[in-house]
Design a protein around this motif. Structure first.
Motif, PDB file in Angstrom:
ATOM      1  N   ARG A 208     -30.250   1.479  31.239  1.00 12.78           N
ATOM      2  CA  ARG A 208     -29.530   0.334  29.685  1.00 12.78           C
ATOM      3  C   ARG A 208     -28.763   1.496  28.646  1.00 12.78           C
ATOM      4  NH1 ARG A 208     -33.921  -2.493  30.935  1.00 12.78           N
ATOM      5  NH2 ARG A 208     -34.448  -2.008  28.386  1.00 12.78           N
ATOM      6  N   TYR A 209     -30.010   2.316  28.710  1.00 15.93           N
ATOM      7  CA  TYR A 209     -29.678   3.307  27.052  1.00 15.93           C
ATOM      8  C   TYR A 209     -28.360   4.535  27.536  1.00 15.93           C
ATOM      9  CZ  TYR A 209     -32.612   1.370  24.010  1.00 15.93           C
ATOM     10  OH  TYR A 209     -33.431   0.328  22.731  1.00 15.93           O
ATOM     11  N   ARG A 210     -28.675   5.435  28.983  1.00 16.65           N
ATOM     12  CA  ARG A 210     -27.645   5.842  28.771  1.00 16.65           C
ATOM     13  C   ARG A 210     -26.114   5.188  29.332  1.00 16.65           C
ATOM     14  NH1 ARG A 210     -30.318   9.257  33.823  1.00 16.65           N
ATOM     15  NH2 ARG A 210     -31.191  11.121  32.413  1.00 16.65           N
ATOM     16  N   VAL A 211     -25.882   3.608  29.837  1.00 19.94           N
ATOM     17  CA  VAL A 211     -24.652   2.948  29.539  1.00 19.94           C
ATOM     18  C   VAL A 211     -24.880   2.964  27.817  1.00 19.94           C
ATOM     19  CG1 VAL A 211     -23.391   0.916  29.825  1.00 19.94           C
ATOM     20  CG2 VAL A 211     -25.067   2.214  32.091  1.00 19.94           C
ATOM     21  N   ILE A 212     -25.251   2.766  27.232  1.00 19.29           N
ATOM     22  CA  ILE A 212     -24.749   2.784  25.667  1.00 19.29           C
ATOM     23  C   ILE A 212     -24.192   3.909  25.174  1.00 19.29           C
ATOM     24  CG2 ILE A 212     -26.056   2.631  22.875  1.00 19.29           C
ATOM     25  CD1 ILE A 212     -27.897   0.604  24.503  1.00 19.29           C
ATOM     26  N   ALA A 213     -25.272   5.528  25.118  1.00 22.42           N
ATOM     27  CA  ALA A 213     -25.219   6.151  25.305  1.00 22.42           C
ATOM     28  C   ALA A 213     -23.167   6.792  25.612  1.00 22.42           C
ATOM     29  CB  ALA A 213     -25.897   7.633  25.190  1.00 22.42           C
ATOM     30  N   GLY A 214     -23.660   6.573  27.324  1.00 25.08           N
ATOM     31  CA  GLY A 214     -21.616   7.451  26.862  1.00 25.08           C
ATOM     32  C   GLY A 214     -20.949   6.449  27.245  1.00 25.08           C
ATOM     33  N   ALA A 215     -20.268   5.269  26.197  1.00 30.64           N
ATOM     34  CA  ALA A 215     -20.329   4.499  25.615  1.00 30.64           C
ATOM     35  C   ALA A 215     -19.852   5.514  24.254  1.00 30.64           C
ATOM     36  CB  ALA A 215     -20.339   3.192  25.494  1.00 30.64           C
ATOM     37  N   GLY A 216     -20.729   6.086  24.032  1.00 34.22           N
ATOM     38  CA  GLY A 216     -19.978   6.448  22.876  1.00 34.22           C
ATOM     39  C   GLY A 216     -21.893   5.974  21.269  1.00 34.22           C
ATOM     40  N   GLY A 217     -22.416   5.561  22.158  1.00 37.80           N
ATOM     41  CA  GLY A 217     -24.040   5.845  21.188  1.00 37.80           C
ATOM     42  C   GLY A 217     -23.229   4.975  19.864  1.00 37.80           C
ATOM     43  N   TRP A 218     -23.931   4.117  19.185  1.00 40.05           N
ATOM     44  CA  TRP A 218     -23.161   3.023  17.817  1.00 40.05           C
ATOM     45  C   TRP A 218     -23.177   4.516  16.423  1.00 40.05           C
ATOM     46  CZ3 TRP A 218     -28.352   1.486  20.852  1.00 40.05           C
ATOM     47  CH2 TRP A 218     -29.304   2.559  20.608  1.00 40.05           C
ATOM     48  N   GLN A 219     -22.907   3.467  15.866  1.00 35.66           N
ATOM     49  CA  GLN A 219     -22.335   4.040  14.350  1.00 35.66           C
ATOM     50  C   GLN A 219     -23.310   3.543  13.337  1.00 35.66           C
ATOM     51  OE1 GLN A 219     -18.443   2.446  13.247  1.00 35.66           O
ATOM     52  NE2 GLN A 219     -18.347   3.440  10.844  1.00 35.66           N
ATOM     53  N   LYS A 220     -23.485   4.571  12.933  1.00 36.13           N
ATOM     54  CA  LYS A 220     -25.052   4.531  11.966  1.00 36.13           C
ATOM     55  C   LYS A 220     -24.611   3.747  10.529  1.00 36.13           C
ATOM     56  CE  LYS A 220     -26.886   9.197  11.729  1.00 36.13           C
ATOM     57  NZ  LYS A 220     -27.474  10.747  10.518  1.00 36.13           N
ATOM     58  N   VAL A 221     -25.402   2.854  10.300  1.00 35.46           N
ATOM     59  CA  VAL A 221     -25.845   2.366   8.963  1.00 35.46           C
ATOM     60  C   VAL A 221     -25.811   3.431   8.064  1.00 35.46           C
ATOM     61  CG1 VAL A 221     -26.617   0.042   7.794  1.00 35.46           C
ATOM     62  CG2 VAL A 221     -26.352   0.222  10.334  1.00 35.46           C
ATOM     63  N   PRO A 222     -25.057   2.942   6.936  1.00 34.11           N
ATOM     64  CA  PRO A 222     -25.124   3.922   5.294  1.00 34.11           C
ATOM     65  C   PRO A 222     -26.427   3.729   5.014  1.00 34.11           C
ATOM     66  CG  PRO A 222     -23.158   3.200   6.006  1.00 34.11           C
ATOM     67  CD  PRO A 222     -23.836   2.261   7.119  1.00 34.11           C
TER      68      PRO A 222
END
Length: 560
Positions: A208-222
């Motif tokens: 699951r986490y590889r799918v998320i990372a492969g799609a660019g991950g998530w944007q940081k919350v400032p």
């Protein structure tokens, strides 16, 4: 060296497979008939024997040399006959190597590129055919070993590690030989994976986490002010999306407002619980810091803990106690099922709780604490030299070698160090004592045990590294009932009664119970992956070892 142990007994009976002799010239392996498209066995046998003789033992490291030696024994046991005579078996091995990535391993460690190249363009000369066979066998045995016991030797990272699976490794060696003879290499490799549910769920989490990372991950919350229920903040939509990506907030919620709602606060609570944070629904600095850890780093964290599982999971017995040092938790597993759990306190970062296994054998009620050498040297003696009031404050008595109480005023405190101190500093039993009312003894060289504590308030902390190495248990009387395994004789009333006497007494367990002190920074709870901070800074070193290439395997030219 683990590779040496792994193959030490490797297949000295390999000439006999399923009770039937296999001769060097036999065209039949198990029940399969080999379709020969290469040099005769006798020619390849000469090549294989020659390759082993040509190996430059000085060119490889000690682990590689040991493995080469055992690989030579493997072939010698079968009179140097080739192993990989069926393309179907080779195709299975290629597939299994590719899928090793699902276990957090690295396919390149198992010669995947060279093997695929050989498979597409089979070698024609006897020398290349022999090299191909050796390469395949090395890949198969290495992958089998890594799936079963892990790629990294835990003792190389921590000398306290004391799990020894020699007997199981010996059984594995014969199992692999039979699998090759029966033409089922892929199935054999799959069977070597840990079957523990925690391992299986971690693997799913890795995917699951590889799918998320492969799609660019998530944007940081400032960073900014804390998110509290009802506040408006331009960062809320970004936080909402982030919580949806990790599954903490349902993805079907259509809300584009800047309001930090009760629904989002509950999602943050779920995130905080999964990550070992204070569960209050307020997204402050600590929570945002965890939220901003990249998905790719979480992928690596899961891989590291799959490796840690491989180190110990095959040694688990039906009933045991598991302490996760990084997670500050204790679990009691009975007959393979979770029975009970509680919070614990572990060693401070400069007095780490060691990782090892020991057997719990007895309980001491109303224990009197004797200050151990480390605390004597670093805490007690310096404090007493500064003020003898320390003894009264801690309710400590000075005991000589004959067991007599000594007047502290008669001791030349400045004349002794911890190394030559001729007395014991013993704390009287009671609620004030460092060990509380009960301790669980599991004899070991570290003098580590589980025990009660008078400082109950510390269990409310999310990060609980406060001890000098021993494990403080939040609900020790409940644990006592479980390990004594007699609900009639040892119920809560009888335990309270023996504690109420105030006398120190020892009760042997009816059966020893293994205790595993482990360090896991990612675990599975059902479908959820829980992450914990690397409080002892052990992940980086394991990461480097896990990602390092295996020792180079060079197949020398034999000159035939």
């Amino acid at each position: 060296m683990r590779a040496f142990v792994f193959l030490l007994f490797l297949l000295v009976s390999a000439r006999v497979v399923q009770g039937e002799p296999v001769s060097p010239g036999n065209q039949t392996i198990g029940k399969k008939t080999t379709a020969r498209q290469h040099a005769p066995d006798s020619v390849l046998a000469a090549q294989l024997r020659c390759h082993f003789q040509a190996m430059d033992s000085n060119a490889a490291g000690p682990e590689r040399r040991a493995f080469n030696t055992q690989l030579a024994r493997f072939y010698a046991a079968r009179s140097y006959r080739p192993v990989w005579t069926e393309r179907a078996d080779i195709a299975e091995l290629i597939e299994a190597i590719g899928e090793s990535e699902n276990d957090g391993l690295i396919p390149d460690d198992y010669h995947i590129k060279e093997i695929r190249s050989f498979f597409l363009s089979p070698p024609r000369t006897p020398e290349l055919q022999a090299k191909y066979d050796l390469l395949l066998s090395d890949a198969f045995l290495s992958l089998a070993y890594h799936l079963r016991f892990g790629k990294v030797d835990p003792e190389s990272l921590d000398p306290n590690w004391n799990l020894d699976g020699t007997a199981r490794r010996t059984a594995l060696e014969y199992r692999l030989q039979n699998a090759l003879a029966a033409g089922r290499p892929k199935a054999a490799l799959y069977e070597l994976r840990p079957t523990h549910s925690g391992y299986a769920q971690l693997k799913k989490g890795l995917a699951r986490y590889r799918v998320i990372a492969g799609a660019g991950g998530w944007q940081k919350v400032p960073e900014g002010d804390s998110f509290r229920e009802g506040v408006r903040d331009s960062r809320v939509p970004l936080l909402r999306k982030r919580l949806q990506q990790s599954g903490d907030l349902p993805g079907g919620i259509a809300d584009s407002s800047n309001v930090y709602t009760a629904v989002m606060a509950n999602a943050v609570k779920r995130f905080q619980k999964r990550n070992g944070l204070t569960v209050d629904g307020v997204a402050g600095t600590a929570t945002i810091g965890e939220i901003n850890i990249p998905a790719a780093e979480r992928v690596d964290q899961i891989r590291l803990n799959l490796e840690r599982y491989r180190w110990f999971v095959n040694d688990l017995e039906p009933t045991y106690v598991l302490v996760n040092i990084a997670g500050f938790t204790l679990q009691y597993i009975e007959n393979g099922r979770y029975r009970w759990g509680t919070r614990v306190i572990v060693g401070q970062p400069y007095r780490e709780t060691p990782v090892f296994k020991a057997d719990m054998q007895y309980i001491v009620f109303n224990p009197q604490w004797v200050i151990p050498p480390t605390i004597l040297a670093k805490d007690a003696l310096p404090a007493i030299r500064n003020s003898r009031a320390y003894l009264d404050r801690k309710k400590l008595r000075v005991i000589d070698s004959s067991g007599r109480v000594v007047d502290p005023a008669s001791v030349n405190w400045s004349g002794y160090s911890a190394a030559n101190f001729p007395y014991r500093l013993q704390q009287t039993a009671g609620d004030h004592g460092a060990l509380g009312r009960i301790k669980f003894m599991m004899p070991n060289k570290h003098v580590i045990y589980l025990h009660d504590t008078p400082t109950k308030n510390l269990f409310e902390k999310s990060e609980r590294t406060f001890s000098s190495g021993c494990i403080r248990v939040e609900n020790p009387l409940d644990l006592a009932q479980l390990v004594l395994q007699d609900s009639v004789k040892w119920n809560r009333k009888s335990i309270d009664s023996i504690i109420g006497t105030g006398k120190t007494s020892t009760v042997n367990l009816p059966k020893r119970i293994p205790v595993f002190l482990l360090y896991l920074t990612a675990i599975a709870e059902g479908e959820e992956i829980q992450f914990r901070r690397d409080v002892y800074n052990r992940d980086d070193r394991l990461q480097k070892a896990l990602d390092s290439p295996v020792p180079e395997y060079r197949i020398e030219s034999c000159g035939l």
